[in-house]
Design a protein around this motif. Sequence first.
Motif, mmCIF file in Angstrom:
data_model
loop_
_atom_site.group_PDB
_atom_site.id
_atom_site.type_symbol
_atom_site.label_atom_id
_atom_site.label_comp_id
_atom_site.label_asym_id
_atom_site.label_seq_id
_atom_site.Cartn_x
_atom_site.Cartn_y
_atom_site.Cartn_z
ATOM 1 N N VAL A 70 15.030 -7.867 31.072
ATOM 2 C CA VAL A 70 15.664 -8.143 32.360
ATOM 3 C C VAL A 70 16.777 -9.169 32.207
ATOM 4 O O VAL A 70 17.886 -8.995 32.728
ATOM 5 C CB VAL A 70 14.611 -8.646 33.379
ATOM 6 C CG1 VAL A 70 15.296 -9.160 34.651
ATOM 7 C CG2 VAL A 70 13.629 -7.537 33.726
ATOM 8 N N LEU A 71 16.510 -10.241 31.481
ATOM 9 C CA LEU A 71 17.510 -11.297 31.307
ATOM 10 C C LEU A 71 18.738 -10.801 30.552
ATOM 11 O O LEU A 71 19.868 -11.192 30.869
ATOM 12 C CB LEU A 71 16.882 -12.490 30.576
ATOM 13 C CG LEU A 71 15.885 -13.318 31.393
ATOM 14 C CD1 LEU A 71 15.086 -14.256 30.490
ATOM 15 C CD2 LEU A 71 16.611 -14.122 32.473
ATOM 16 N N ARG A 72 18.526 -9.946 29.574
ATOM 17 C CA ARG A 72 19.660 -9.450 28.785
ATOM 18 C C ARG A 72 20.598 -8.558 29.609
ATOM 19 O O ARG A 72 21.737 -8.324 29.211
ATOM 20 C CB ARG A 72 19.163 -8.671 27.567
ATOM 21 C CG ARG A 72 18.628 -9.542 26.432
ATOM 22 C CD ARG A 72 19.675 -10.451 25.861
ATOM 23 N NE ARG A 72 19.260 -11.071 24.613
ATOM 24 C CZ ARG A 72 19.629 -12.271 24.211
ATOM 25 N NH1 ARG A 72 20.431 -13.003 24.966
ATOM 26 N NH2 ARG A 72 19.210 -12.762 23.060
ATOM 27 N N THR A 73 20.138 -8.061 30.746
ATOM 28 C CA THR A 73 21.016 -7.253 31.600
ATOM 29 C C THR A 73 21.955 -8.131 32.422
ATOM 30 O O THR A 73 22.899 -7.625 33.035
ATOM 31 C CB THR A 73 20.198 -6.364 32.560
ATOM 32 O OG1 THR A 73 19.470 -7.200 33.483
ATOM 33 C CG2 THR A 73 19.235 -5.466 31.804
ATOM 34 N N MET A 74 21.698 -9.431 32.456
ATOM 35 C CA MET A 74 22.516 -10.359 33.245
ATOM 36 C C MET A 74 23.589 -10.985 32.358
ATOM 37 O O MET A 74 23.284 -11.515 31.290
ATOM 38 C CB MET A 74 21.632 -11.455 33.850
ATOM 39 C CG MET A 74 20.494 -10.929 34.702
ATOM 40 S SD MET A 74 19.424 -12.270 35.315
ATOM 41 C CE MET A 74 18.080 -11.299 36.030
ATOM 42 N N PRO A 75 24.843 -10.941 32.777
ATOM 43 C CA PRO A 75 25.953 -11.444 31.953
ATOM 44 C C PRO A 75 25.756 -12.878 31.467
ATOM 45 O O PRO A 75 26.126 -13.207 30.340
ATOM 46 C CB PRO A 75 27.162 -11.347 32.897
ATOM 47 C CG PRO A 75 26.792 -10.271 33.864
ATOM 48 C CD PRO A 75 25.312 -10.387 34.059
ATOM 49 N N GLU A 76 25.156 -13.738 32.302
ATOM 50 C CA GLU A 76 25.012 -15.143 31.917
ATOM 51 C C GLU A 76 24.024 -15.365 30.790
ATOM 52 O O GLU A 76 23.986 -16.441 30.177
ATOM 53 C CB GLU A 76 24.620 -15.999 33.127
ATOM 54 C CG GLU A 76 23.323 -15.601 33.806
ATOM 55 C CD GLU A 76 23.512 -14.645 34.973
ATOM 56 O OE1 GLU A 76 24.269 -13.672 34.810
ATOM 57 O OE2 GLU A 76 22.903 -14.882 36.037
ATOM 58 N N PHE A 77 23.203 -14.341 30.490
ATOM 59 C CA PHE A 77 22.220 -14.489 29.405
ATOM 60 C C PHE A 77 22.493 -13.539 28.235
ATOM 61 O O PHE A 77 21.638 -13.360 27.373
ATOM 62 C CB PHE A 77 20.803 -14.254 29.952
ATOM 63 C CG PHE A 77 20.426 -15.194 31.056
ATOM 64 C CD1 PHE A 77 20.272 -16.543 30.807
ATOM 65 C CD2 PHE A 77 20.279 -14.732 32.348
ATOM 66 C CE1 PHE A 77 19.953 -17.422 31.832
ATOM 67 C CE2 PHE A 77 19.956 -15.597 33.384
ATOM 68 C CZ PHE A 77 19.797 -16.944 33.129
ATOM 69 N N LYS A 78 23.674 -12.992 28.210
ATOM 70 C CA LYS A 78 24.028 -12.061 27.148
ATOM 71 C C LYS A 78 23.967 -12.717 25.772
ATOM 72 O O LYS A 78 23.540 -12.108 24.787
ATOM 73 C CB LYS A 78 25.431 -11.493 27.391
ATOM 74 C CG LYS A 78 25.871 -10.456 26.373
ATOM 75 C CD LYS A 78 27.250 -9.926 26.693
ATOM 76 C CE LYS A 78 27.706 -8.911 25.660
ATOM 77 N NZ LYS A 78 29.075 -8.402 25.935
ATOM 78 N N ASN A 79 24.367 -13.986 25.696
ATOM 79 C CA ASN A 79 24.400 -14.694 24.412
ATOM 80 C C ASN A 79 23.373 -15.816 24.307
ATOM 81 O O ASN A 79 23.402 -16.601 23.360
ATOM 82 C CB ASN A 79 25.803 -15.254 24.172
ATOM 83 C CG ASN A 79 26.852 -14.164 24.063
ATOM 84 O OD1 ASN A 79 26.652 -13.175 23.371
ATOM 85 N ND2 ASN A 79 27.961 -14.329 24.767
ATOM 86 N N THR A 80 22.465 -15.906 25.278
ATOM 87 C CA THR A 80 21.418 -16.930 25.222
ATOM 88 C C THR A 80 20.411 -16.581 24.129
ATOM 89 O O THR A 80 19.999 -15.427 24.006
ATOM 90 C CB THR A 80 20.679 -17.015 26.574
ATOM 91 O OG1 THR A 80 21.627 -17.313 27.602
ATOM 92 C CG2 THR A 80 19.613 -18.104 26.547
ATOM 93 N N PHE A 81 20.008 -17.570 23.344
ATOM 94 C CA PHE A 81 19.017 -17.317 22.306
ATOM 95 C C PHE A 81 17.656 -17.040 22.940
ATOM 96 O O PHE A 81 17.211 -17.773 23.828
ATOM 97 C CB PHE A 81 18.904 -18.510 21.352
ATOM 98 C CG PHE A 81 20.085 -18.660 20.441
ATOM 99 C CD1 PHE A 81 20.303 -17.752 19.424
ATOM 100 C CD2 PHE A 81 20.977 -19.707 20.607
ATOM 101 C CE1 PHE A 81 21.391 -17.883 18.578
ATOM 102 C CE2 PHE A 81 22.074 -19.845 19.768
ATOM 103 C CZ PHE A 81 22.284 -18.921 18.755
ATOM 104 N N MET A 82 16.991 -15.975 22.487
ATOM 105 C CA MET A 82 15.661 -15.595 22.968
ATOM 106 C C MET A 82 14.708 -15.550 21.769
ATOM 107 O O MET A 82 14.954 -14.823 20.801
ATOM 108 C CB MET A 82 15.690 -14.221 23.630
ATOM 109 C CG MET A 82 16.712 -14.081 24.736
ATOM 110 S SD MET A 82 16.063 -14.543 26.329
ATOM 111 C CE MET A 82 17.449 -14.032 27.378
ATOM 112 N N VAL A 83 13.639 -16.324 21.854
ATOM 113 C CA VAL A 83 12.665 -16.393 20.764
ATOM 114 C C VAL A 83 11.296 -16.005 21.306
ATOM 115 O O VAL A 83 10.841 -16.566 22.312
ATOM 116 C CB VAL A 83 12.603 -17.818 20.170
ATOM 117 C CG1 VAL A 83 11.533 -17.902 19.083
ATOM 118 C CG2 VAL A 83 13.956 -18.223 19.606
#
Length: 231
Positions: A70-83
């Motif tokens: 869900v977060l990856r579909t939002m432009p603001e989280f396109k490059n946020t690191f997800m672990v």
Amino acid sequence: MISNKQKILIVDDEPDILELIAYSLKKAGYTIFTAKNGKEAVQEAKKCLPDLIILDVMMPKMDGIEACRVLRTMPEFKNTFMVFLTARSEEYSEIAGFNVGADDYIAKPIKPRALLSRINAILRRNLQAEEVTETKLEISNLVIDREAFLVFQDGNKIVLAKKEFELLYLLASKPGKVYTREAILSSIWEDSVVVTNRTIDVHIRKLREKLGNDYVTTVKGVGYKFETVEA
């Protein structure tokens, strides 16, 4: 050095785990936010806009994999690191995580010092990317000059075909990040209809023939990542 202003969102339904991670990372100087499930994670992420999100896989209401998707579909989280953080060791859960855009995978039980070291390394990728120029990467014993389309290994020029060069530059621009075959196709070959996953595999093989096997690592069932090589 990692900036103390960087924000981390920790998401886990186990209070003890949440407290342990939050304490360790807060002590290291990070600004910490928390959530207890995937739905809360999405809401909290919109508010605090973290630099990195640590997601447990198995959670009520919305699991970590779905929250990441869900977060990856939002432009603001396109490059946020997800672990991803999980006790599950099955290969399929790692593949599912990487396929929805995870950058790394950390297994429980948590070892605070090891966790902090991993988080520091992940966030350092951002600083390294900001410090390099737009046209040149210097990493391990490689110099990759994008403007001149040249690669030097220990000072020796390595001749690469255009797509080989673009593939190397993509992977090396974010060491340790796993790129799926779909992401590589989209970045390097864009909308070409004649390119298949086999094309990527062939280019990877050619890179290894020219540079050695130490730089590009295969993540089974997912894609490839660039590994730094100690001099």
